[in-house]
Scaffold this motif. Structure first.
Motif, PDB file in Angstrom:
ATOM      1  N   THR A 183      -2.258  -1.851 -23.844  1.00  0.00           N
ATOM      2  CA  THR A 183      -2.103  -0.461 -23.391  1.00  0.00           C
ATOM      3  C   THR A 183      -0.746   0.065 -23.827  1.00  0.00           C
ATOM      4  O   THR A 183       0.193  -0.700 -23.971  1.00  0.00           O
ATOM      5  CB  THR A 183      -2.193  -0.340 -21.854  1.00  0.00           C
ATOM      6  OG1 THR A 183      -1.413  -1.383 -21.278  1.00  0.00           O
ATOM      7  CG2 THR A 183      -3.610  -0.407 -21.381  1.00  0.00           C
TER       8      THR A 183
ATOM      9  N   THR B 167       1.324   0.378 -28.221  1.00  0.00           N
ATOM     10  CA  THR B 167       0.933  -0.632 -27.243  1.00  0.00           C
ATOM     11  C   THR B 167       1.994  -1.721 -27.165  1.00  0.00           C
ATOM     12  O   THR B 167       2.884  -1.817 -28.007  1.00  0.00           O
ATOM     13  CB  THR B 167      -0.389  -1.305 -27.635  1.00  0.00           C
ATOM     14  OG1 THR B 167      -0.164  -2.061 -28.842  1.00  0.00           O
ATOM     15  CG2 THR B 167      -1.479  -0.291 -27.854  1.00  0.00           C
TER      16      THR B 167
ATOM     17  N   HIS C  14       2.676   3.395 -19.931  1.00  0.00           N
ATOM     18  CA  HIS C  14       2.002   3.152 -18.656  1.00  0.00           C
ATOM     19  C   HIS C  14       2.558   1.945 -17.921  1.00  0.00           C
ATOM     20  O   HIS C  14       2.093   1.613 -16.840  1.00  0.00           O
ATOM     21  CB  HIS C  14       0.502   2.930 -18.889  1.00  0.00           C
ATOM     22  CG  HIS C  14      -0.188   4.131 -19.442  1.00  0.00           C
ATOM     23  ND1 HIS C  14      -0.166   5.341 -18.805  1.00  0.00           N
ATOM     24  CD2 HIS C  14      -0.917   4.313 -20.573  1.00  0.00           C
ATOM     25  CE1 HIS C  14      -0.847   6.219 -19.516  1.00  0.00           C
ATOM     26  NE2 HIS C  14      -1.313   5.625 -20.585  1.00  0.00           N
TER      27      HIS C  14
END
Lengths: 198, 422
Positions: free
Chosen positions: B169, B131, B173
């Motif tokens: 996240t 993350t 991404h």
């Protein structure tokens, strides 16, 4: 010691060497833009791969325990000394890794060549067969190949609790130390040039 | 590493002087080889010489080699920002690598005091599966922070990046803009003594770019900054000193940032002109008149200037609109003169027309500009003819201003209390 356990333990040690060399050789070539854009001590790349390989070795320990249990083999308590006995092997891998990673960063084919040599090398090490006793094979396999002594030592500690052939073990330790010192020193001297070539 | 020394800047205790030299580059040169096989051969030769302790022969060029950085010298003090500009391939990034300590010079000497920070590869070390939060620690340690330092600054980093909940996240991404925001947020929290920036500010939206400028402005106060950029407005805005590099050597160095930028532009001589339009009009000639002489391309600041257009327009358009634009060298429109906005109707005679527009005293600051001329229909929606950037005008003067247009102000000193700005 039952043959499957014999081979598995020997192979664990050999894989420590083989994976160690393979991953460290590639470490600089993989780093890509890190090498050319950021300033940091490059030894870190090689040593981190070594750490990963050592961790993989430890991951196989539960498998070894399962095999022992399944075969009904109770190892000598000295088996707990094996990680300590293998420390010089890590130095050997580090030293060779320093040297090979530099070479590979410039000439990328080196890693393929190293892979081929290592795959043959397993047969020159007493992994699937017990160490030879008669000359001349005993000399070549047990003394000239530094990895053999570590393979033998780990199996000795698991069975009889002490190292059967201390001479070859000590020779390998000295060889490993030498390789490590020369490799690390050489790496330090050559490192600045690598950023230009890589 | 020979030729390179770095140490911590010492605090004298009586306060750090604002004008200590943090970066000193003297006669630095670096050579590279063009041919791959030769590069490897020379590389092996140099490495072997290095290992044996023999001084490699760095003074001269072996066959196939060229100087990528050639005898560059400059100094940067704390509180200064040096702009390094030049054409592509001039050697700017190589110079930054030399300053960062990644490669060492073949000749000359680099002296840097204090901690070096670099905004060169801001997303270095990002692992896609981790993350944003975890990557802050990884990237931070690659930049040289200790874990304790990162812990202290963690909240500021997350806040600066503006990523909000996305910080948890996995990085794979993230969009490219988000990556840069995170990387920049980490690097901006460093308090380096020397900061090297290599064209990282092109990604990111306007809001973030402004945040970056503010962060850099804060860092400049306490550090020496070297900025490589191709965006001249950015250089003009941030830099206090300028160094123009051309083919490896210094072409211009000093505190006149605008002068350096002009020099940079003068290195490119391109024909930009584009002629287009729907064909219902044709411009035969454009002439510039100044001081009574027609057909000039150079004029002086505040000269009486007129522009002559010779054109024909198709008879179906009774009142065409003429528009002349002046562009700066970045091809941004800086001034315009439009017949409709000037409240003049031009009646199409159907034949070749000669139109003259008198601009009066031309308030363009000294520099070079492009001229475009457009013929438009009565609704200004159809472009009947366009000559885009077809003429290059040089305005001469005895000063170099920071903007394209100089407004003529009437300055008066009034006898009133003056407020001092804090």
């Amino acid at each position: 010691m039952p043959y499957p356990a014999f081979v598995f333990l020997g192979q664990m040690v050999w894989l420590l060497f083989q994976h160690g060399i393979t991953t460290t050789t590639n470490s600089l070539a993989e780093a890509g833009s890190l090498l050319t854009k950021i300033n940091f001590p490059r030894e870190v790349l090689v040593l981190s791969k070594l750490g990963q390989t050592a961790f993989e070795f430890l991951l196989r320990v539960p498998l070894l325990v399962i095999i022992f249990i399944w075969l009904g083999f109770i190892p000598n308590v000295a088996i707990l000394l094996v990680p300590i006995a293998l420390l010089p092997l890590l130095l050997l891998v580090a030293g060779l890794g320093f040297f090979l990673s530099l070479l590979n960063a410039v000439i990328r084919d080196v890693s393929s060549l190293v892979g081929i040599i290592l795959s043959i090398g397993m047969f020159a090490t007493p992994v699937i067969y017990p160490p030879p006793v008669s000359w001349p094979m005993s000399f070549w396999i047990n003394y000239v190949n530094p990895v053999s002594a570590f393979v033998n030592a780990s199996r000795d500690l698991a069975t009889v609790g002490h190292i059967i052939d201390p001479a070859s073990y000590v020779t390998s330790i000295i060889l490993s130390l030498l390789v490590f010192v020369i490799g690390w020193r050489g790496f330090h001297l050559v490192e600045p040039k690598i950023a230009e070539q890589a | 590493m020979e030729g390179f020394s770095s140490g911590r800047a010492k605090d004298s205790g009586a306060g750090v002087t604002m004008s200590d030299v943090l970066v000193k580059v003297e006669g630095v040169s670096k050579k590279f080889c063009k041919n791959l096989k030769r590069t490897m051969l020379y590389g092996i030769q140099d490495i072997t010489k290095n290992m044996l302790g023999v001084e490699p022969d760095t003074g001269r060029l072996r066959p196939g080699e060229f100087w990528s950085v050639d005898d560059v010298s400059f100094e940067v003090r704390r509180g200064e920002c040096l702009g390094l500009i030049g054409p592509n391939g001039a050697g700017k990034s190589t110079l930054l690598k030399l300053l960062n300590g990644i490669i060492s010079p073949d000749r000359g000497r680099i002296e840097i005091s204090g901690r070096i920070g670099a905004l060169i590869e801001v997303t270095a070390g990002f692992h896609p599966m981790l993350t944003g939060r975890e990557n802050i620690y990884i990237n931070g340690s690659i930049l040289g922070f200790s874990k304790k330092e990162i812990d202290k600054k963690f909240d500021e980093i997350v806040e600066f990046s503006g990523l909000g909940d996305f910080i948890d996240t996995p990085v794979k991404h993230y969009s490219s803009g988000m990556n840069v925001r995170l990387g920049f947020a980490i690097a901006a929290q460093m308090e380096p003594d020397v900061l090297l920036i290599d064209e990282v500010l092109s990604v990111g939206d306007v809001g973030f770019t402004i945040k970056c400028y503010n962060a850099i402005a804060k860092i400049i106060k306490k550090a020496a900054v070297i900025l490589v950029s191709h965006q001249m407005p950015q250089v003009a805005r941030i830099c206090s000193d300028i160094c123009v590099i051309d083919k490896g050597s210094v072409a211009f160095y000093g505190k006149e940032v605008a002068g350096g930028i002009n020099h940079y532009y003068s290195m490119f001589d391109q024909r930009v002109g584009v002629i287009a339009g729907n064909g219902k009009a044709e411009i035969q000639k454009i002439e510039i008149e100044s001081r009574g002489i027609k057909g000039v391309n150079e004029l002086y600041f505040m000269d009486e200037t007129s522009i002559h257009l010779y054109l024909t327009v198709s008879p179906e358009i009774e009142y065409p609109i003429l528009n002349i634009s002046l562009l700066n060298l970045d091809l941004q429109i800086v001034a315009q003169v439009n017949s409709m906005y000037n409240k003049t109707l031009i009646h199409n005679s159907g034949e070749t027309m000669h139109v003259k527009v008198n601009l009066g005293s031309l308030q363009l600051n000294p520099g070079s500009y492009y001229l475009s001329a457009f013929v438009l229909d009565e609704t200004q929606r159809d472009i009947l003819a366009q000559h885009y950037a077809v003429k290059k005008i040089k305005v001469k003067g005895d000063f170099i201003g920071m903007a394209p247009v100089q407004l003529i102000g009437d300055w008066v000193l009034k006898q009133e209390a003056i407020c001092h700005e804090k």
